[in-house]
Design an enzyme around this catalytic site. Structure first.
Site: not given
Lengths: 226, 89
Positions: A198, A87, A196
């Site tokens: 994560e 990002c 994302h």
């Protein structure tokens, strides 16, 4: 011995803690790195997490790019150190020109926050080796400056060299050219993407799946086997 | 002190949805006949010392590496008239 993976915090970074957690869930050691510190604490790889570093002032990633920590990261990335930009981290990587192209305001001008289906286009990078090329995954996406652009010649080069690493499936959420969600450099050690991974490493949160964990297990296996 | 202005605009081939949103709002506000709007950025640099060739070269470098991202943007550097001492602006 396990791998040491640095996670950079800039002023305005949001996802450093989640990224550190994802690194640990994968079985590696997470090492916090500070934007004003040139010292990378002998990490084996670096993740630039998401957020709004320096308030996205000037352009997203434009000011972070000149921070002391980035000086060292740019130098070491050119020498082969694996770097993942997620990002805002992807925006920083395009501003450093470690990755070609640029990120612009979403074509519909809205902030997007959704579970996004992606196709992993290549397993030939430091961060995607644990996936298979063509594999479909779903991870959260949340941004307003997510529209990837580059000139036609650059886009053709990326496609020809297999450097389009991720493509949006079903919906193009921001007007990115050729549905590009992420790319890699020529050597495959530097990878950037808008979604994302994560946030999708444990079933309890995120998409309810662990589709993002492969980024972190990919790099761990690469570093441990190196 | 002399003022140097750097204007930064998206390259013509880059889609500018913010400019389009402004353009689409115009008829509603009663402004007709404006076919297109492009939105850019303007930087006003107050320069200490003379704005000579060397100073302009440095500002050009600053614009190229920092103020503009030349992958997506073009920029123009202009020297404005000196701001007289004591003037409020």
């Amino acid at each position: 011995m396990t791998a040491r993976i640095g996670v950079v915090t800039f002023p305005g970074t949001l996802d450093d803690r989640d990224t550190q957690r994802a690194v640990r869930v994968a079985g590696a050691e997470a090492v916090p790195l500070w934007h004003r510190d040139k010292d990378l604490k002998q990490v084996d790889a670096v993740v630039l997490p998401g957020g709004f570093s320096y308030g996205d002032y000037l352009r997203a990633g434009a000011i972070s790019r000149f921070s002391p920590v980035m000086e060292t990261i740019i130098e070491q990335a050119k020498g082969g150190m694996p770097v993942l930009g997620i990002c805002n981290g992807f925006q920083v990587l395009t501003e450093t020109h470690l990755l070609p192209g640029a990120m612009l305001r979403n074509n519909h001008l809205h902030f997007v926050c959704r579970d996004q289906k992606l196709r992993v286009e290549t397993d030939n990078t430091a961060w995607t080796a644990d996936y298979s090329a063509g594999q479909e995954i779903s991870v959260p996406l949340k941004n307003i400056d997510g529209r990837y652009v580059a000139d036609e010649r650059t886009l053709d080069m990326l496609e020809a060299e297999g450097r389009v690493a991720f493509r949006y499936l079903d919906v193009n959420p921001n007007g990115s050219l050729r549905d590009i969600a992420g790319i890699s450099n020529a050597a495959g050690n530097v990878v950037g993407l808008m979604p994302h991974p994560e946030h999708a490493v444990e079933p309890l949160v995120g998409t309810g799946r662990t589709d993002g964990l492969g980024f972190f297990t990919s790099i761990l296996k690469k570093l441990v086997n190196a | 002190m002399a003022r140097v202005v750097v204007d930064v605009m998206l390259k013509p081939e880059i889609l500018d949805p913010q400019g389009q949103a402004v353009q689409r709002a115009l008829p509603r506000l009663g402004y007709q006949g404006i076919a297109d709007v492009r939105q850019g950025k303007r930087f006003e640099l107050e320069v200490e010392g003379p704005v000579d060739e060397a100073a302009l070269a440095r500002i050009h470098e600053l614009a190229e590496t920092f103020l503009a991202n030349t992958v997506i943007e073009d920029f123009v550097v202009k020297v404005e008239e000196s701001v007289a001492a004591g003037e409020s602006k």
